[in-house]
Design a protein around this motif. Sequence first.
Motif: not given
Length: 346
Positions: A147-150, A86-99, A134-142
């Motif tokens: 286990x991705x640090x800010x 699994x390596x899905x992200x929200x879009x090409x603008x994001x690198x955070x892997x989805x939960x 997504x950018x302001x809330x969901x990404x942080x949950x993902x």
Amino acid sequence: MLRTLSRMASPAKRLKATPLRIGTHNGYFHADEALAVYMLRLLPEYQDSALTRSRDPAVLEECDIIVDVQGQYDGTKHFDHHQRTFSETFSSEFQTKLSSAGLIYKHFAPQIISHRLSVPVDDPSVKLLYNKVYKDFIEAIDANDNGISAYPSDIKPAFNEKSISLPSLVGLLNPEWNDPVKTQESEDEKFLEASKLMGTVFVQKLDYYGKSWLPARDYVVKAIEGRFEHDEKGRILVFPQSIPWKDHLFTLEAEAAIEEEDKKPLYVLYGEGGEKPNWRIQCVPVSKDSFESRKPLPEAWRGMRDDDLSEVSGISGGVFVHASGFIGGNKTFEGALEMAKKSLEL
């Protein structure tokens, strides 16, 4: 013929009366699947859905949709992110892997936004809100669940903020390891508490962005268009009242290609109060989340109030200037405008 149609309709009615079933794992629960379940239940078709929490593959496959378990992601029934491939992200603008929260959001949020805010799903505002939430809330949950640090790991935080985060509060809702009366039923009840906690925050965020933040954009557009009315370089913006302007200002500055530092807005004026409001003068920060101002109010005014402020500034109607110089106030619009103009000169 009528009797035949009636008999043919009966199975459909029975199927319609059977609620859809959401499946997720039992055991220790996290913020992402708690939110995923709540978001699904915001959709009309899942509003009255049943919930199955299990790790039995056969039991889970009886569900209509499965989140955070089964090691599969197909975008229709299975929404797990734990599989090695699994390596899905929200879009090409994001690198955070989805939960599981990000997966459900990615596939269903346009319909959720449309239904919640009563706007057509193809309305341009839906896409704007879809990306913003997504950018302001969901990404942080993902990021938290994966286990991705800010921050880079070599930066030591000044204090521990993890204990007040939403994921940590969800963690506290899990039954204690030494609870003598822990049962599957009691665990499920705790999960629903966690789901409600996450969902309540999500809905509050969505309502804020849809009903308050987004409508403010038009006011910022108008203020930018009229920014030369009070200053020849366009450094003063005026709003009729306090609105969420920072996000929009930085976005619209970029869209309008306002790049010259001496032509960027420095001060924002807005009314605050009742029929005869006081007026605020607020400094534009160097970036959206910064505490540093592009041009703070004069040092001699900082920490002053009322008559003392009026005397030192030479402007009547003074109310206050914050000790850091990022905001101040005057009893009238004319006074606040004079504070802005004088500050530009100092």
